[in-house]
Design a protein around this motif. Structure first.
Motif, mmCIF file in Angstrom:
data_model
loop_
_atom_site.group_PDB
_atom_site.id
_atom_site.type_symbol
_atom_site.label_atom_id
_atom_site.label_comp_id
_atom_site.label_asym_id
_atom_site.label_seq_id
_atom_site.Cartn_x
_atom_site.Cartn_y
_atom_site.Cartn_z
ATOM 1 N N THR A 171 0.841 -1.209 0.000
ATOM 2 C CA THR A 171 0.000 0.000 0.000
ATOM 3 C C THR A 171 0.875 1.259 0.000
ATOM 4 O OG1 THR A 171 -1.736 -1.166 1.192
ATOM 5 C CG2 THR A 171 -1.810 1.245 1.246
ATOM 6 N N ALA A 172 1.936 1.232 0.813
ATOM 7 C CA ALA A 172 2.820 2.402 0.882
ATOM 8 C C ALA A 172 3.468 2.696 -0.456
ATOM 9 C CB ALA A 172 3.891 2.174 1.957
ATOM 10 N N LEU A 173 3.729 1.651 -1.243
ATOM 11 C CA LEU A 173 4.317 1.863 -2.573
ATOM 12 C C LEU A 173 3.374 2.637 -3.488
ATOM 13 C CD1 LEU A 173 5.990 -1.636 -3.137
ATOM 14 C CD2 LEU A 173 7.165 0.573 -2.882
ATOM 15 N N ARG A 174 2.096 2.578 -3.189
ATOM 16 C CA ARG A 174 1.123 3.306 -4.006
ATOM 17 C C ARG A 174 0.923 4.746 -3.502
ATOM 18 N NH1 ARG A 174 -4.163 -0.129 -3.975
ATOM 19 N NH2 ARG A 174 -4.760 1.452 -5.528
ATOM 20 N N CYS A 175 1.434 5.022 -2.300
ATOM 21 C CA CYS A 175 1.252 6.375 -1.728
ATOM 22 C C CYS A 175 2.380 7.291 -2.216
ATOM 23 C CB CYS A 175 1.238 6.298 -0.201
ATOM 24 S SG CYS A 175 -0.095 5.279 0.459
ATOM 25 N N GLN A 176 2.487 7.473 -3.472
ATOM 26 C CA GLN A 176 3.576 8.268 -4.057
ATOM 27 C C GLN A 176 3.400 9.751 -3.699
ATOM 28 O OE1 GLN A 176 3.579 7.422 -8.254
ATOM 29 N NE2 GLN A 176 3.815 5.208 -7.944
ATOM 30 N N GLY A 177 4.523 10.324 -3.214
ATOM 31 C CA GLY A 177 4.488 11.740 -2.873
ATOM 32 C C GLY A 177 4.052 12.007 -1.456
ATOM 33 N N ALA A 178 3.513 11.015 -0.736
ATOM 34 C CA ALA A 178 3.052 11.225 0.632
ATOM 35 C C ALA A 178 4.157 10.842 1.606
ATOM 36 C CB ALA A 178 1.807 10.395 0.897
ATOM 37 N N ALA A 179 4.273 11.594 2.688
ATOM 38 C CA ALA A 179 5.218 11.268 3.749
ATOM 39 C C ALA A 179 4.505 10.428 4.802
ATOM 40 C CB ALA A 179 5.772 12.543 4.358
ATOM 41 N N LEU A 180 5.191 9.396 5.284
ATOM 42 C CA LEU A 180 4.589 8.473 6.253
ATOM 43 C C LEU A 180 5.364 8.547 7.554
ATOM 44 C CD1 LEU A 180 4.111 5.307 3.977
ATOM 45 C CD2 LEU A 180 2.543 7.215 4.304
ATOM 46 N N GLU A 181 4.645 8.745 8.619
ATOM 47 C CA GLU A 181 5.263 8.731 9.940
ATOM 48 C C GLU A 181 4.857 7.434 10.634
ATOM 49 O OE1 GLU A 181 5.389 12.172 12.897
ATOM 50 O OE2 GLU A 181 3.874 10.813 13.770
ATOM 51 N N ILE A 182 5.867 6.637 11.001
ATOM 52 C CA ILE A 182 5.600 5.383 11.712
ATOM 53 C C ILE A 182 5.726 5.691 13.193
ATOM 54 C CG2 ILE A 182 6.209 2.967 11.936
ATOM 55 C CD1 ILE A 182 5.382 3.875 9.099
ATOM 56 N N ALA A 183 4.604 5.683 13.905
ATOM 57 C CA ALA A 183 4.569 6.063 15.308
ATOM 58 C C ALA A 183 4.308 4.821 16.153
ATOM 59 C CB ALA A 183 3.485 7.102 15.554
ATOM 60 N N ALA A 184 5.217 4.508 17.092
ATOM 61 C CA ALA A 184 5.059 3.353 17.964
ATOM 62 C C ALA A 184 4.736 3.803 19.380
ATOM 63 C CB ALA A 184 6.332 2.503 17.955
ATOM 64 N N HIS A 185 3.887 3.047 20.081
ATOM 65 C CA HIS A 185 3.435 3.391 21.428
ATOM 66 C C HIS A 185 3.559 2.161 22.331
ATOM 67 C CE1 HIS A 185 1.476 7.117 19.865
ATOM 68 N NE2 HIS A 185 1.259 6.344 18.788
ATOM 69 N N THR A 186 3.666 2.393 23.628
ATOM 70 C CA THR A 186 3.698 1.313 24.620
ATOM 71 C C THR A 186 2.625 1.582 25.669
ATOM 72 O OG1 THR A 186 5.263 2.410 26.115
ATOM 73 C CG2 THR A 186 6.193 1.099 24.287
ATOM 74 N N ASP A 187 2.488 0.652 26.599
ATOM 75 C CA ASP A 187 1.620 0.895 27.747
ATOM 76 C C ASP A 187 2.435 1.626 28.814
ATOM 77 O OD1 ASP A 187 3.222 -1.012 28.998
ATOM 78 O OD2 ASP A 187 1.852 -2.654 28.521
ATOM 79 N N ASN A 188 1.902 1.743 30.016
ATOM 80 C CA ASN A 188 2.596 2.499 31.058
ATOM 81 C C ASN A 188 3.338 1.608 32.051
ATOM 82 O OD1 ASN A 188 0.464 1.385 32.436
ATOM 83 N ND2 ASN A 188 -0.087 3.274 33.528
ATOM 84 N N ILE A 189 3.456 0.329 31.719
ATOM 85 C CA ILE A 189 4.156 -0.575 32.616
ATOM 86 C C ILE A 189 5.661 -0.389 32.431
ATOM 87 C CG2 ILE A 189 4.523 -2.988 33.272
ATOM 88 C CD1 ILE A 189 1.738 -1.904 33.894
ATOM 89 N N GLY A 190 6.381 -0.224 33.534
ATOM 90 C CA GLY A 190 7.818 -0.056 33.456
ATOM 91 C C GLY A 190 8.244 1.400 33.526
ATOM 92 N N ILE A 191 9.538 1.611 33.245
ATOM 93 C CA ILE A 191 10.125 2.951 33.323
ATOM 94 C C ILE A 191 9.812 3.703 32.037
ATOM 95 C CG2 ILE A 191 12.299 4.223 33.575
ATOM 96 C CD1 ILE A 191 13.381 1.765 35.071
ATOM 97 N N ALA A 192 9.397 4.930 32.157
ATOM 98 C CA ALA A 192 8.972 5.728 31.006
ATOM 99 C C ALA A 192 10.087 5.863 29.982
ATOM 100 C CB ALA A 192 8.476 7.097 31.469
ATOM 101 N N GLU A 193 11.329 6.115 30.444
ATOM 102 C CA GLU A 193 12.426 6.289 29.500
ATOM 103 C C GLU A 193 12.691 4.993 28.735
ATOM 104 O OE1 GLU A 193 12.387 7.159 32.585
ATOM 105 O OE2 GLU A 193 12.716 9.351 32.614
ATOM 106 N N VAL A 194 12.593 3.874 29.397
ATOM 107 C CA VAL A 194 12.809 2.570 28.721
ATOM 108 C C VAL A 194 11.723 2.349 27.682
ATOM 109 C CG1 VAL A 194 12.888 0.076 29.047
ATOM 110 C CG2 VAL A 194 14.008 1.595 30.701
ATOM 111 N N ASN A 195 10.484 2.638 28.058
ATOM 112 C CA ASN A 195 9.378 2.483 27.111
ATOM 113 C C ASN A 195 9.543 3.397 25.907
ATOM 114 O OD1 ASN A 195 8.101 0.546 28.653
ATOM 115 N ND2 ASN A 195 6.788 2.021 29.732
ATOM 116 N N LEU A 196 10.008 4.590 26.136
ATOM 117 C CA LEU A 196 10.205 5.525 25.038
ATOM 118 C C LEU A 196 11.250 4.984 24.058
ATOM 119 C CD1 LEU A 196 9.521 8.284 23.802
ATOM 120 C CD2 LEU A 196 11.369 9.277 25.211
ATOM 121 N N GLY A 197 12.373 4.500 24.602
ATOM 122 C CA GLY A 197 13.407 3.940 23.734
ATOM 123 C C GLY A 197 12.923 2.718 22.980
ATOM 124 N N ARG A 198 12.150 1.879 23.664
ATOM 125 C CA ARG A 198 11.625 0.670 23.012
ATOM 126 C C ARG A 198 10.695 1.052 21.868
ATOM 127 N NH1 ARG A 198 9.362 -1.677 27.217
ATOM 128 N NH2 ARG A 198 11.220 -2.944 27.658
#
Length: 583
Positions: free
Chosen positions: A503-530
């Motif tokens: 699908t992304a190959l068909r999105c010519q000219g569009a910029a794609l941001e891949i955004a990853a999220h975690t839950d709140n279990i654990g240390i915030a900085e570790v989750n952010l890096g993960r």
């Protein structure tokens, strides 16, 4: 004392009194005489049948049927001496001759009847006594007749004994022949009656037999095969059919011994019962072990099939061969060892259909579950059959092959013993090359694989809004799963990544941001890096697929942007997600 001179005047009165006295006494005297004669006649039952006595004064007329001239003569002489009869007039008729001489004995429940003819030789009394000794109530309407065969006493006693074994029963003696028909009260009585009838002392032509075994309900026949023995039990209607079934069992048993415990019984289901038995016993020969049963009109088949025998094989046989009026009530046959051992999975449209064999229920369930995880955008249709004969490492090879098929937009997987073929259309060129390179190499050593793949042509370009909607739809069907708590994308998510890349190959000219999220279990900085590492892993896979790396970026938000409260495992799983934002 002086007598009157006209004494004779009272004589008429005296004579009148005497006349009336005699007229009054005569009927009573005649009745007494009749009763005395009938009593005496009854004491000589072989003399006169159906006696009638007419008395006029002391003159006696004796009528009826003369059973024996000599016995009758002795009776008349005794009556002249023992009764006050003045004259005995013999008005009896001679005994008629019965041609043919017929005696019938019948039984219904606790009652027996005697009809037809009996000879005047005490036979009636003997018959009644013999029947009463069986505990039966006797009704006798037989008539005396001359012409009984010499063997009458023996034949009659033989007929009476059959009433003990049969109910209902009918025996008819015609001169010196005897016909016996009826239904045995039990299997033991049936055997006893047949043995007695076959061994009768009157000759084979003298006794005709039409005896049926006892009635059975429900009417069941069964045959079981186990440990080299075929065991037959239940009921059959005749010895001839019994012999046929034993022969059929020996024929299909492939050398197995036949144990015959069949009993004879009436009440077999209507229709071609012999044909239903032939079908059932024939299907038993297709089982390495198991059981077949015919219960009234229902057929039950269960067990383990021989090589290449499935339950559907037997069902097809039933459709072709089972006589009308009979039906399969239960069919529980585990497939036998199959050769070749086949498995196939075909993806077409929104369905993935699994057919062929699985060695047991556990492997079957794992295969279906693997398919459901891998084919994130299709419904899995399970048509697998449990069957023995799978090659070594079958489950491992099948799991790997299903994962490869799941990366195709459409295609088919086919396994035959240790040969595997994969054909279909990959979602993009990079996926085709990767699947083709790794498919055969990753199979267990005992398997040989071949892949014939093509690549789907990239579709028409999508504007930003269409691109965003298409990517959101894919991610709504399944989340991207990571192999560990870090950033490696799980193998089961490879089909989803392929679809996202296509699908992304068909999105010519569009910029794609891949955004990853975690839950709140654990240390915030570790989750952010993960979360950043996970987003980057997706970017790398898309770039490898041919998406312009300058149009895609990775962002990790950790647990900063939850979409659900983190109070349950389900909600925390929703928060652990990858989103694609089209700009």
């Amino acid at each position: 004392m002086h007598l009157p001179k006209k004494w004779w005047i009272g004589l008429p009165v005296l004579f009148g009194l005497a006349y009336f006295a005699q007229s009054a006494l005569t009927p009573r005297i005649e009745d007494d005489l009749r009763a005395a004669i009938l009593l005496r006649v009854a004491q000589s039952p072989d003399a006169i049948d159906r006696p009638e006595v007419r008395v006029a004064g002391r003159d006696v007329v004796l009528a009826g049927i003369s059973l024996s001239p000599d016995v009758k003569t002795q009776l008349l002489t005794a009556l002249g001496v023992e009764t006050p009869a003045r004259r005995m007039i013999d008005a009896t008729q001679p005994l008629s001759r019965a041609t043919p001489f017929v005696l019938r004995l019948e039984r219904r429940g606790g009652k027996a009847t005697i009809s037809g003819n009996v000879p005047p030789t005490g036979a009636r009394e003997r018959l009644r006594a013999e029947i009463a000794a069986l505990g039966l109530e006797v009704s006798d309407s037989a008539a005396y007749a001359d012409g009984a065969p010499q063997s009458f006493p023996e034949l009659a006693s033989f007929a009476v004994r059959r009433l003990a074994e049969l109910d209902p029963a009918s025996t008819t003696m015609t001169d010196a022949t005897l016909a016996v028909s009826g239904e045995a009260r039990s299997a033991a009585d049936y055997d006893k009656a047949l043995a007695a009838l076959k061994a009768s002392p009157f000759g084979a032509s003298a006794v005709k037999v039409d005896v049926s075994p006892p009635r059975v309900s429900p009417y069941v026949f069964s045959a079981a095969a186990r440990d080299g023995v075929i065991s037959l039990s239940g009921h059959l209607p005749s010895n001839d059919l019994r012999k046929q079934v034993v022969a059929m069992a020996a024929s299909v048993g492939a050398g197995a011994a036949v144990s015959d415990a069949i009993q004879l019984g009436a009440g077999a289901p209507a229709g071609d019962f012999a044909g239903a038995l032939a079908f059932a016993v024939g299907e038993l020969g297709k089982l390495s072990q198991g059981k077949v049963a015919v219960s009234d009109g229902k057929i039950i088949i269960e067990g383990q099939g021989r090589q290449n025998i499935l339950g559907e094989t037997i069902r097809a046989d039933a459709k072709a061969r089972l006589p009308s009026g009979f039906e399969i009530a239960r069919l529980d046959v585990m497939a036998g060892p199959m050769t070749p051992y086949v498995f196939s999975a075909q993806r077409a449209g929104g369905d993935v259909t699994l057919t062929g064999y699985a060695p047991d229920e556990a492997v079957r369930n794992r295969l279906v579950e693997t398919a459901r995880r891998n084919f994130f955008d299709a419904k899995v249709v399970d048509r697998l059959v449990i069957a023995k004969g799978a090659p070594q490492n079958f489950a491992e090879a099948t799991n790997h092959s299903l994962a490869a098929l799941a990366r195709l937009d459409e295609g088919k997987l086919a396994i035959s013993d240790s040969n595997i073929s994969l054909a279909g259309v990959a979602r993009h060129q990079s996926a085709r090359a990767e699947i083709a390179a790794s498919f055969a190499d990753a199979l267990p050593q005992s398997f040989r694989g071949e892949a014939q793949l093509s690549t789907r042509i990239v579709g028409s370009p999508l504007v930003a809004s269409q691109c965003g909607a298409a990517l959101s739809e894919l991610l709504a069907k399944s989340p991207i799963v990571f192999a560990s708590d870090d950033s490696a994308i799980a193998a089961e998510s490879a089909p989803l990544i392929d679809a996202i890349a296509a699908t992304a190959l068909r999105c010519q000219g569009a910029a794609l941001e891949i955004a990853a999220h975690t839950d709140n279990i654990g240390i915030a900085e570790v989750n952010l890096g993960r979360s950043k590492r996970r987003a980057q892993a997706v970017v790398e896979r898309l770039a490898k697929a041919g998406v312009d790396p300058f149009r895609i970026s990775a962002v990790g938000y950790g647990g900063e942007r939850p979409i659900a409260s983190n109070d349950t495992d389900e909600n925390r799983a929703r928060n652990r997600r990858v989103e694609i934002v089209v700009k």
